[in-house]
Structures are given as C-alpha cells and as structure tokens.
Design an enzyme around this catalytic site. Structure first.
Site, PDB file in Angstrom:
ATOM      1  N   ASP A 279     -12.627 -17.511  15.333  1.00 10.81           N
ATOM      2  CA  ASP A 279     -12.811 -18.849  15.887  1.00 10.81           C
ATOM      3  C   ASP A 279     -14.598 -18.921  15.431  1.00 10.81           C
ATOM      4  OD1 ASP A 279     -13.555 -16.365  17.110  1.00 10.81           O
ATOM      5  OD2 ASP A 279     -11.982 -16.838  19.175  1.00 10.81           O
TER       6      ASP A 279
ATOM      7  N   HIS B 220      -7.011 -14.827  27.264  1.00  6.89           N
ATOM      8  CA  HIS B 220      -6.540 -14.965  25.909  1.00  6.89           C
ATOM      9  C   HIS B 220      -7.130 -14.539  24.427  1.00  6.89           C
ATOM     10  CE1 HIS B 220     -12.113 -15.224  26.382  1.00  6.89           C
ATOM     11  NE2 HIS B 220     -11.208 -14.740  24.994  1.00  6.89           N
TER      12      HIS B 220
ATOM     13  N   GLU C 129      -7.556 -20.697  25.455  1.00 11.09           N
ATOM     14  CA  GLU C 129      -8.182 -20.398  27.032  1.00 11.09           C
ATOM     15  C   GLU C 129      -6.788 -20.216  27.541  1.00 11.09           C
ATOM     16  OE1 GLU C 129     -10.811 -18.599  27.610  1.00 11.09           O
ATOM     17  OE2 GLU C 129     -12.188 -19.380  27.907  1.00 11.09           O
TER      18      GLU C 129
ATOM     19  N   ASN D 123      -9.058 -12.823  30.609  1.00 13.15           N
ATOM     20  CA  ASN D 123      -8.127 -13.983  31.146  1.00 13.15           C
ATOM     21  C   ASN D 123      -7.002 -13.990  30.436  1.00 13.15           C
ATOM     22  OD1 ASN D 123      -9.211 -15.461  28.914  1.00 13.15           O
ATOM     23  ND2 ASN D 123      -9.617 -16.837  29.992  1.00 13.15           N
TER      24      ASN D 123
HETATM   25  C1  GLP Z   1     -13.926 -13.256  23.055  1.00 14.20           C
HETATM   26  C2  GLP Z   1     -13.491 -13.568  21.169  1.00 14.20           C
HETATM   27  C3  GLP Z   1     -12.011 -13.513  21.009  1.00 14.20           C
HETATM   28  C4  GLP Z   1     -11.898 -11.641  21.748  1.00 14.20           C
HETATM   29  C5  GLP Z   1     -12.964 -11.374  23.196  1.00 14.20           C
HETATM   30  C6  GLP Z   1     -12.484  -9.822  23.665  1.00 14.20           C
HETATM   31  O1  GLP Z   1     -13.867 -14.049  23.957  1.00 14.20           O
HETATM   32  N1  GLP Z   1     -13.560 -15.121  21.058  1.00 14.20           N
HETATM   33  O2  GLP Z   1     -11.564 -13.128  19.911  1.00 14.20           O
HETATM   34  O3  GLP Z   1     -10.583 -11.051  21.691  1.00 14.20           O
HETATM   35  O4  GLP Z   1     -13.603 -12.222  23.087  1.00 14.20           O
HETATM   36  O5  GLP Z   1     -14.131  -9.499  23.796  1.00 14.20           O
HETATM   37  P1  GLP Z   1     -14.467  -8.280  24.025  1.00 14.20           P
HETATM   38  O6  GLP Z   1     -13.850  -7.034  22.326  1.00 14.20           O
HETATM   39  O7  GLP Z   1     -15.481  -7.303  23.979  1.00 14.20           O
HETATM   40  O8  GLP Z   1     -13.563  -7.553  25.514  1.00 14.20           O
END
Ligand code: GLP
Length: 251
Positions: free
Chosen positions: A52, A123, A128, A121
């Site tokens: 993304d 995702h 989302e 959440n």
């Molecule tokens: C963002 C990314 C996700 C990732 C998530 C979790 O939203 N788009 O791909 O899995 O963060 O982040 P973290 O690893 O900082 O908990």
C-alpha cells in the site's frame, strides 16, 4: 521471518516478494540488511511489491511508504530500484494507477511470498473494515483508528493522510504464500479474532483462513489469547516441514 524470506530468495533468485510496512516488520528488514552485508544474501534479481501507499505524500517524503522502504530495506541491500514497486499515491488518475499495479503484479508472475502485518482493527494492508474479501487494488478511506495508530509518523492523527491505495484482499489471497507477523500484547485480541473467529469483512485478516498456504508468526504476547495455542505449538514442533526453521522460530 527474515530466515523464511532469505530461504525464499536463496532458492528462487527471481522471487517476487510482497512487502509490508508498519513497526512490526522493521526488525525483519534490519536482519535482511545484515544478511546481505555479512552473508552476501543476493537480492539482485529479487522483485518486490508493497501492499500500500498513502495518497498525496510524494515518494521523496520520508513518511511515504516508498520513503520508509528505502530507509528500512532497499538502500541496505543490492536490490535494483526498478525491481521495487509501490503504488503511486501521487498519480493523477488513481483508478488507472490501481489497475496498472494489478497488471504489474500479474506481469511479474504473481507474488511468491507476501509478508503481512495486522492492524489493530484487523485490517490487512489498508483493507479497512467492510472491505470486500474479493477486493482488488483500489483507493480506500482510512478509519480514525488507523490514522491514530499511525499518528507518531506524522506528528498527530490529524496529519495522517485520510486515503491510501491498497492491494485488495483478493489480490493478497492470490499470493502463493502468505506470512502474517504479529507481535506484542496490543495485537492479542485482534489476532484471536482473525485466526479463530469467523471469516468476515469487518476483520479483513480473517480472510487468510481461506488461503491454502498461510503461516502466522507470533510472539508469546500476541499469542496469549489464542484458544488452541497448545495444539499449534504441538503441530509446529512435530511437523517435519518446519524442521529447518524450528531453532530460529522457537527462540
Ligand atoms: C499499517 C499498514 C499495515 C500494517 C499495520 C500494522 O496500517 N498499512 O500493512 O499491518 O499498519 O502496523 P504495525 O506493524 O505498526 O502495528
């Protein structure tokens, strides 16, 4: 996780890796950088596609996912810049950019190994709640919760972009191997929902239950609320396919 990726790169030099951002994979990238520097792990033919990118943040901005990936991995290994792909969040025609991204993945032969994290959440990437479980790469509006989770990178949730381009759940499920990494107490509840709860679009990571080859790598804190934890541990310790990785993964 780094060892699983390194083994894939060694066995298939032209491997197509799906990469994720966030705090969770940072150590994985650091170790891959060290493996390149110390062991000569060769990325010269590796191709990557990130999940993304934020809309409206230029690639040169260190807060963009392109900037994050350059800093955490790409500049530390011998990957060819032209072989690293992220959606262009500055594209004038965002829908066309999404279609182009899907076409590029297909032209590269599809993703061999997709690294994934999980949002608080539930995702996957920026899929989302209520994302279609067959969705493709598209633009998505971020929830307040997701913007709050990423606030530290932007000096406040109000500065986090409100939209992103993300691979769809359907795109992710087409990867030949999905590996989701989850660490820390904050992920324990949502991890249980994703792994052991019903498959539902409110928790898009639950769609991984439909994948034929999905590995979830967790630490004890993230695994704390899994109901069948002991069974998973037993399987991991007894299945021969994990033998080469067991000493590393059970550390
Ligand atoms: C963002 C990314 C996700 C990732 C998530 C979790 O939203 N788009 O791909 O899995 O963060 O982040 P973290 O690893 O900082 O908990």
């Amino acid at each position: 996780m780094a060892e699983l990726i390194a083994a894939t790169v060694r066995s298939k030099p032209r491997a197509v890796l799906g990469l994720a951002t966030g705090r969770t994979p940072e150590t994985v990238y650091k170790i891959l950088g060290e493996k390149h520097r110390i062991e000569g792990l060769d990325f010269s033919r590796t191709v990557t596609f990130n999940l993304d990118e934020y809309i409206g943040i230029p690639a040169e901005d260190p807060r963009s996912y392109r900037g994050t990936m350059e800093e955490s991995l790409f500049r530390h290994v011998n990957i060819k810049p032209g072989n690293t792909h992220l959606p262009d969040g500055m594209a004038v025609d965002l829908d066309a950019e999404c279609r182009r991204y899907e076409e590029k993945i297909a032209a590269a032969g599809g993703i061999d190994l997709q690294l994934l994290g999980i949002g608080l959440n539930g995702h996957l990437a920026f899929n989302e709640p209520l994302s279609s479980l067959t969705s493709r790469t598209r633009t998505k509006s971020l929830t307040p919760e997701t913007r709050a989770q990423n606030a530290t990178f932007f000096g406040g949730a109000e500065n986090v972009p409100s939209r992103a381009i993300t691979m769809g759940v359907g795109t992710i499920l087409e990867s030949r191997w999905c590996i989701m990494l989850a660490t820390g107490e904050s992920k324990a509840g949502i991890l249980r929902e994703a792994i052991e709860g019903p498959v539902r679009s409110v928790v898009t990571a639950s769609a991984l239950q439909m994948h034929q080859r999905c590995t979830v790598v967790v630490d004890e804190l993230a695994a704390a609320r899994l109901e069948h934890k002991e069974y998973y541990r037993w399987v991991f310790q007894n299945e021969p396919e994990w033998l080469p990785f067991r000493p590393i993964l059970s550390r």
